[in-house]
Design a protein around this motif. Sequence first.
Motif, PDB file in Angstrom:
ATOM      1  N   ARG A  43      16.815  27.062  23.511  1.00 34.57           N
ATOM      2  CA  ARG A  43      17.630  25.933  23.960  1.00 34.57           C
ATOM      3  C   ARG A  43      17.600  25.845  25.491  1.00 34.57           C
ATOM      4  NH1 ARG A  43      23.845  25.948  23.671  1.00 34.57           N
ATOM      5  NH2 ARG A  43      23.380  28.127  23.224  1.00 34.57           N
ATOM      6  N   GLU A  44      17.506  24.631  26.025  1.00 34.57           N
ATOM      7  CA  GLU A  44      17.528  24.437  27.480  1.00 34.57           C
ATOM      8  C   GLU A  44      18.904  24.827  28.002  1.00 34.57           C
ATOM      9  OE1 GLU A  44      15.349  23.819  30.709  1.00 34.57           O
ATOM     10  OE2 GLU A  44      14.524  23.333  28.724  1.00 34.57           O
ATOM     11  N   PRO A  45      18.964  25.792  28.918  1.00 33.90           N
ATOM     12  CA  PRO A  45      20.285  26.269  29.354  1.00 33.90           C
ATOM     13  C   PRO A  45      20.924  25.325  30.364  1.00 33.90           C
ATOM     14  CG  PRO A  45      18.574  27.443  30.538  1.00 33.90           C
ATOM     15  CD  PRO A  45      17.872  26.516  29.585  1.00 33.90           C
ATOM     16  N   LYS A  46      22.241  25.453  30.487  1.00 34.83           N
ATOM     17  CA  LYS A  46      22.967  24.731  31.535  1.00 34.83           C
ATOM     18  C   LYS A  46      22.606  25.372  32.884  1.00 34.83           C
ATOM     19  CE  LYS A  46      27.672  23.903  33.216  1.00 34.83           C
ATOM     20  NZ  LYS A  46      29.103  24.222  32.993  1.00 34.83           N
ATOM     21  N   VAL A  47      22.348  24.550  33.889  1.00 33.78           N
ATOM     22  CA  VAL A  47      21.930  25.061  35.196  1.00 33.78           C
ATOM     23  C   VAL A  47      23.088  24.941  36.189  1.00 33.78           C
ATOM     24  CG1 VAL A  47      20.311  24.763  37.107  1.00 33.78           C
ATOM     25  CG2 VAL A  47      19.547  24.387  34.743  1.00 33.78           C
ATOM     26  N   LEU A  48      23.331  26.021  36.922  1.00 34.66           N
ATOM     27  CA  LEU A  48      24.378  26.032  37.951  1.00 34.66           C
ATOM     28  C   LEU A  48      23.725  25.822  39.317  1.00 34.66           C
ATOM     29  CD1 LEU A  48      26.453  29.084  36.660  1.00 34.66           C
ATOM     30  CD2 LEU A  48      26.837  26.654  36.204  1.00 34.66           C
ATOM     31  N   PRO A  49      24.320  24.982  40.164  1.00 35.36           N
ATOM     32  CA  PRO A  49      23.675  24.639  41.439  1.00 35.36           C
ATOM     33  C   PRO A  49      23.876  25.707  42.505  1.00 35.36           C
ATOM     34  CG  PRO A  49      25.771  23.519  41.257  1.00 35.36           C
ATOM     35  CD  PRO A  49      25.588  24.259  39.951  1.00 35.36           C
ATOM     36  N   VAL A  50      23.013  25.677  43.495  1.00 40.20           N
ATOM     37  CA  VAL A  50      23.227  26.478  44.700  1.00 40.20           C
ATOM     38  C   VAL A  50      24.417  25.878  45.453  1.00 40.20           C
ATOM     39  CG1 VAL A  50      22.238  27.147  46.926  1.00 40.20           C
ATOM     40  CG2 VAL A  50      20.815  27.154  44.859  1.00 40.20           C
TER      41      VAL A  50
END
Lengths: 132, 411
Positions: free
Chosen positions: B6-13
């Motif tokens: 599954r495509e994971p949720k991405v957290l921003p810099v």
Amino acid sequence: MVDQLQVKPGREVFVAREADIPDGERKVIEVDGVEIGVFHVDRTFYAWRNDCPHQGGPVCQGRLMKRVEERLDGERRSLGIHYVDGALNIICPWHGYEFDVRTGRHAGQASLRLAGCPVRLRDGEIYVVLPA
Amino acid sequence: MSSSRREPKVLPVINDRTDSNAILARARRQASTRKLDNYFIVDVDSHIGDGAAWPEILQMIENEAVREAAFSFGGGTGRGAFLNDTPGLQWQSVGGRIPHGAGLKEPVEDKSVPREVALSRKAIESLALDYQVFFPNALLFLGMHPVREMEVELSTAYNRWIVEQVLPHEPRMKAMLYLPFNTLAAAEAMVKRFLGAPGVVGFLVTSTRYQPVHANEYMRLYAMLEEADMPIGFHAHHNWNNEYTRQLNRFISMHAISFVLSNLVHMTNWIINGLPERFPKLKVMWIESGLAWVPFLMQRLDNEYLMRVSEAPLLKRLPSDYMRDMFYTMQPMETSNLKLLEGTFDAIRAETQLLYASDWPHWDFDVPARVFDLPFLDDRSKRNILGLNAARLFNLEVPERYRSRDSVAAE
């Protein structure tokens, strides 16, 4: 206090295709409440929990900067503070704790470490194993 | 082993324009994990950025000549006008390593309230606060202003801005108002003018100044505050411009020393000149010097007092006994040696005298979990330090939902 994991430990999760994280970059993901940063440095991938051992800050979401050193001349006189080529730290944006992105060790106190996760590369894709 | 594609949720810099809810997302999670929403929490020291509002504050200057002159600064915008900050403020982000250390620059969508109120509400949510005591950020060095009357003009404008433009929007925001301590008559006038204003819970002396707090001229001011049951707070700040700190070549050195030095001096004068005996009901609090300095000074003064009692004849108890009756904000709490910290908590009677403070959004802020996770505190002490001590000090109402869990703080 360790924040409770909401996911079955030991599970392998997809992070990205290798080509999607260029050398010197990172991707921070969240899977079922677990946050992990995956860093690409010199053709090697490292994965660290996004949880600073200081106050629990989002360490993997901070700036990547070279480590610094204070150079001395032959008579031990200071030549000032300079970047160290090839040394890369991930810096917690909450309070500035700096960790070597390869070892996870704090730049000033080596016993202070980030928690790591195993990285698996398969068919050009990056997976991490969630912490037990 | 199971595997997920599954495509994971991405957290921003995180950078200097990141939304503060996103910066503090992990604090919100800490609060949920620890059930901190069941705790009454007061942040006694918050500095939600006032820099962007500075031109608005300048509009509140009451002297027309000064007000108009202010807008000759900053290319006609008034930005930074008349402020006498030292270069140290620009070092807070550690060379860009701590983005919010240079001030919150995030865009704010909610235009229905002042920007400071919108930012404050985000911190209240993320840190699970019930109240937040607002402190002037821009004025922390004003006690060193070479133009004495400028302290009066700017602090009056600032206090009007807080009382008239900020506090009415958010009842969870409270304020300790700046006293122009270098001009006694103006300080007294400030108390008379704003005493009883909604949301004002105390008055504040910025510690970076060269005014001896025991000078006879101040006795009437202290009597006014004692009579009004209003706390007086001494808020530390850095000072890279005196003979000692000028020798320190790194911000870390100057910051570590000078935030304590000013309060060491003021506390020593306060104690040795017997001010606790002269104003026994005046509530005194010491802000943003951390905690390690307190047991140091307790031991130092006790030791010398017993040998030189003739130099402090107003005292009827040991210096440390008076210091134990005062209030302290905890931030930035030194935690590298928990044994020493536990001893410090014991020395200052932290259970009844210590106040949680975040100092958000400054670079060395402390989250509420910092208190909750201390291994040597029982639940009663945690509740007192996180909020109930502040409720007693500032006469804050504790919402009904916390009452069944109330702990009784010592009088």
